[in-house]
Motif scaffolding. Structure first.
Motif, mmCIF file in Angstrom:
data_model
loop_
_atom_site.group_PDB
_atom_site.id
_atom_site.type_symbol
_atom_site.label_atom_id
_atom_site.label_comp_id
_atom_site.label_asym_id
_atom_site.label_seq_id
_atom_site.Cartn_x
_atom_site.Cartn_y
_atom_site.Cartn_z
ATOM 1 N N ALA A 233 -42.195 18.863 -139.660
ATOM 2 C CA ALA A 233 -42.525 19.692 -138.491
ATOM 3 C C ALA A 233 -41.744 19.266 -137.250
ATOM 4 O O ALA A 233 -41.944 19.830 -136.165
ATOM 5 C CB ALA A 233 -44.018 19.621 -138.217
ATOM 6 N N GLY A 234 -40.880 18.268 -137.385
ATOM 7 C CA GLY A 234 -40.072 17.796 -136.260
ATOM 8 C C GLY A 234 -40.858 16.992 -135.241
ATOM 9 O O GLY A 234 -40.467 16.889 -134.078
ATOM 10 N N LYS A 235 -41.975 16.405 -135.677
ATOM 11 C CA LYS A 235 -42.824 15.629 -134.764
ATOM 12 C C LYS A 235 -42.451 14.152 -134.843
ATOM 13 O O LYS A 235 -42.556 13.527 -135.903
ATOM 14 C CB LYS A 235 -44.304 15.800 -135.120
ATOM 15 C CG LYS A 235 -44.783 17.249 -135.130
ATOM 16 C CD LYS A 235 -44.768 17.838 -133.738
ATOM 17 C CE LYS A 235 -45.219 19.292 -133.757
ATOM 18 N NZ LYS A 235 -45.134 19.906 -132.422
ATOM 19 N N GLU A 236 -42.032 13.595 -133.723
ATOM 20 C CA GLU A 236 -41.669 12.185 -133.681
ATOM 21 C C GLU A 236 -42.586 11.443 -132.700
ATOM 22 O O GLU A 236 -43.168 12.045 -131.805
ATOM 23 C CB GLU A 236 -40.208 12.009 -133.259
ATOM 24 C CG GLU A 236 -39.218 12.597 -134.259
ATOM 25 C CD GLU A 236 -37.778 12.366 -133.841
ATOM 26 O OE1 GLU A 236 -37.559 11.733 -132.789
ATOM 27 O OE2 GLU A 236 -36.882 12.821 -134.569
ATOM 28 N N GLY A 237 -42.704 10.137 -132.904
ATOM 29 C CA GLY A 237 -43.479 9.317 -131.981
ATOM 30 C C GLY A 237 -44.974 9.436 -132.132
ATOM 31 O O GLY A 237 -45.723 9.016 -131.250
ATOM 32 N N VAL A 238 -45.437 10.013 -133.252
ATOM 33 C CA VAL A 238 -46.876 10.122 -133.503
ATOM 34 C C VAL A 238 -47.373 8.778 -134.054
ATOM 35 O O VAL A 238 -46.769 8.210 -134.959
ATOM 36 C CB VAL A 238 -47.181 11.258 -134.499
ATOM 37 C CG1 VAL A 238 -48.667 11.293 -134.848
ATOM 38 C CG2 VAL A 238 -46.724 12.599 -133.940
ATOM 39 N N LEU A 239 -48.462 8.262 -133.502
ATOM 40 C CA LEU A 239 -49.039 7.000 -133.984
ATOM 41 C C LEU A 239 -49.836 7.259 -135.248
ATOM 42 O O LEU A 239 -50.809 8.020 -135.226
ATOM 43 C CB LEU A 239 -49.987 6.411 -132.937
ATOM 44 C CG LEU A 239 -49.442 5.626 -131.753
ATOM 45 C CD1 LEU A 239 -50.605 5.024 -130.971
ATOM 46 C CD2 LEU A 239 -48.495 4.534 -132.194
ATOM 47 N N ILE A 240 -49.438 6.624 -136.361
ATOM 48 C CA ILE A 240 -50.194 6.704 -137.607
ATOM 49 C C ILE A 240 -50.794 5.336 -137.880
ATOM 50 O O ILE A 240 -50.092 4.323 -137.834
ATOM 51 C CB ILE A 240 -49.304 7.118 -138.794
ATOM 52 C CG1 ILE A 240 -48.643 8.473 -138.535
ATOM 53 C CG2 ILE A 240 -50.120 7.164 -140.084
ATOM 54 C CD1 ILE A 240 -47.685 8.913 -139.641
ATOM 55 N N VAL A 241 -52.094 5.301 -138.147
ATOM 56 C CA VAL A 241 -52.765 4.045 -138.497
ATOM 57 C C VAL A 241 -53.474 4.216 -139.827
ATOM 58 O O VAL A 241 -53.826 5.334 -140.216
ATOM 59 C CB VAL A 241 -53.758 3.590 -137.411
ATOM 60 C CG1 VAL A 241 -53.016 3.211 -136.137
ATOM 61 C CG2 VAL A 241 -54.815 4.660 -137.128
ATOM 62 N N SER A 242 -53.672 3.093 -140.539
ATOM 63 C CA SER A 242 -54.224 3.190 -141.876
ATOM 64 C C SER A 242 -54.943 1.907 -142.262
ATOM 65 O O SER A 242 -55.058 0.977 -141.458
ATOM 66 C CB SER A 242 -53.091 3.503 -142.876
ATOM 67 O OG SER A 242 -53.622 4.017 -144.081
ATOM 68 N N VAL A 243 -55.411 1.889 -143.508
ATOM 69 C CA VAL A 243 -56.108 0.728 -144.064
ATOM 70 C C VAL A 243 -55.633 0.513 -145.495
ATOM 71 O O VAL A 243 -55.452 1.477 -146.231
ATOM 72 C CB VAL A 243 -57.645 0.938 -144.075
ATOM 73 C CG1 VAL A 243 -58.349 -0.280 -144.687
ATOM 74 C CG2 VAL A 243 -58.183 1.208 -142.681
ATOM 75 N N ASP A 244 -55.423 -0.696 -145.882
ATOM 76 C CA ASP A 244 -55.181 -1.218 -147.236
ATOM 77 C C ASP A 244 -54.300 -2.454 -147.172
ATOM 78 O O ASP A 244 -54.652 -3.480 -147.703
ATOM 79 C CB ASP A 244 -54.574 -0.217 -148.221
ATOM 80 C CG ASP A 244 -55.642 0.591 -148.947
ATOM 81 O OD1 ASP A 244 -56.839 0.282 -148.781
ATOM 82 O OD2 ASP A 244 -55.290 1.536 -149.670
ATOM 83 N N GLY A 245 -53.118 -2.344 -146.536
ATOM 84 C CA GLY A 245 -52.244 -3.508 -146.438
ATOM 85 C C GLY A 245 -51.570 -3.865 -147.739
ATOM 86 O O GLY A 245 -51.203 -5.018 -147.965
ATOM 87 N N GLY A 246 -51.380 -2.865 -148.599
ATOM 88 C CA GLY A 246 -50.612 -3.094 -149.818
ATOM 89 C C GLY A 246 -49.152 -3.311 -149.488
ATOM 90 O O GLY A 246 -48.683 -2.968 -148.402
ATOM 91 N N CYS A 247 -48.407 -3.873 -150.438
ATOM 92 C CA CYS A 247 -46.999 -4.167 -150.166
ATOM 93 C C CYS A 247 -46.214 -2.912 -149.770
ATOM 94 O O CYS A 247 -45.434 -2.956 -148.813
ATOM 95 C CB CYS A 247 -46.385 -4.877 -151.361
ATOM 96 S SG CYS A 247 -47.272 -6.412 -151.771
ATOM 97 N N PRO A 248 -46.417 -1.753 -150.437
ATOM 98 C CA PRO A 248 -45.725 -0.541 -149.981
ATOM 99 C C PRO A 248 -46.155 -0.128 -148.566
ATOM 100 O O PRO A 248 -45.337 0.337 -147.777
ATOM 101 C CB PRO A 248 -46.125 0.528 -151.007
ATOM 102 C CG PRO A 248 -46.590 -0.227 -152.207
ATOM 103 C CD PRO A 248 -47.185 -1.489 -151.675
ATOM 104 N N GLY A 249 -47.442 -0.320 -148.256
ATOM 105 C CA GLY A 249 -47.940 0.026 -146.919
ATOM 106 C C GLY A 249 -47.375 -0.874 -145.847
ATOM 107 O O GLY A 249 -47.008 -0.412 -144.754
#
Length: 325
Positions: A233-249
């Motif tokens: 969608a051409g959206k930059e600078g959006v803060l994404i937060v998550s949970v797990d902390g796996g190696c890929p994450g």
């Protein structure tokens, strides 16, 4: 961190691990931890998983199979934390130790014990980080909430509500998500905890409000999907937060896909669970919870390369060392 005593005499003990899926890296690592500890202690382990996150029926069938096989203990990450309770009760009535891993049952005491991250704290940390990172602009945030499932399993509610509280948003009923009235919330969509679900959920919320600038995600696969939708969608600078902390994450945090994530330790959960089953088989001991909590807390740490004032965190280099202990 204290652990149960290690047993050399686990031979003849059968145990089961039942996870939500066998494809999510979190559950892959959990299985590794259980298998390694079972091999060390001489415990015979059988593993089962749902076809997708939310596949309750497969988990019920797995519990029944474990009881029929004479398993001494079951380690369970429940897809539906309420609906599974009757099956768990039947297993416990048959003398099987049932330990919930990662996802508390509803009610939590439906299992004999729970080994888990403090999922509310995991959400709280990423909420605090997002708010501190935005600073004064947090008052004008446009927030998308990418949750897990319509059934709202406990882990789903705890992470979502922890995030909102950490961000400074008033909770309505803290035992469910989606009833908040803060105008900064654009909406909630469910993801099934995978990348495709994250992408579709993000697309739906962007259609509702293209100015979204904060995205909470239930886990890192859904965060990766959300990122792809934002990029398309051409959206930059959006803060994404998550949970797990796996190696890929953690790699996604390093690469700037995710701003911050709360790291869990599934390998530890599973290995402690196998030790507890061996202990139970030896002398009937039920594992005790962490003091002051109704579960055994296996720890959580915020991972980010952009630390925020007042929010304790570690960087991705350290996060890579720890994923997924």
């Amino acid at each position: 961190m204290s652990t149960a005593p290690v047993f050399a005499g686990g031979h003849g003990i059968a145990a089961c691990l039942i996870t939500k899926t066998d494809t999510n890296p979190f559950f892959v690592k959990m299985k590794e931890g259980a298998e390694a500890k079972a091999a060390e202690l001489g415990v015979t382990l059988k593993s089962y998983a749902g076809k997708i996150d939310g596949d309750h029926e497969s988990q019920v069938a797995a519990i029944e199979a474990c009881v029929a096989d004479g398993a001494k203990g079951i380690l369970l990450t429940a897809s539906d934390t309420k609906a599974i309770v009757d099956s768990v009760k039947a297993a416990r009535d048959a003398g099987v130790l049932v330990i919930a891993l990662d996802t508390p049952l509803d009610p939590i005491d439906a299992a004999d014990a729970t080994f888990a991250t403090d999922n509310f704290r995991a959400g709280l940390l990423i909420g605090q980080w997002a708010s501190a990172t935005l600073g004064a602009e947090a008052a004008n945030a446009r927030i998308a909430l990418l949750d897990l499932a319509i059934s709202q399993p406990s882990v789903d509610v705890l992470r979502d509500q922890g995030f909102l509280q950490g961000f400074g948003i008033d909770l309505a009923d803290p035992n469910k998500w989606g009833d908040e009235t803060d105008p900064r919330i654009v909406g909630n969509e469910v993801t099934a905890g995978n990348e495709e679900g994250g992408l579709k959920a993000m697309e739906a919320l962007l259609a509702k409000d293209p100015d979204i600038n904060v995205v909470y995600t239930i886990n890192e696969p859904s965060a990766a999907g959300a990122y792809e939708a934002l990029k398309a969608a051409g959206k930059e600078g959006v803060l994404i937060v998550s949970v797990d902390g796996g190696c890929p994450g953690v790699a996604d945090v390093k690469d700037g896909v995710i701003g911050a994530t709360s790291q869990q330790y599934p390998l530890l959960m599973a290995s402690l669970g196998i030790e507890a089953i061996a202990q139970f088989a030896a002398d009937g001991t039920i594992p005790a919870p962490t003091e002051g909590k109704d579960f055994f807390d296996t720890g959580v740490a915020l991972i980010t390369d952009k630390p925020a004032a007042g929010v304790e965190s570690i960087d991705t280099a350290k996060g890579m060392e720890l994923c997924w202990g």
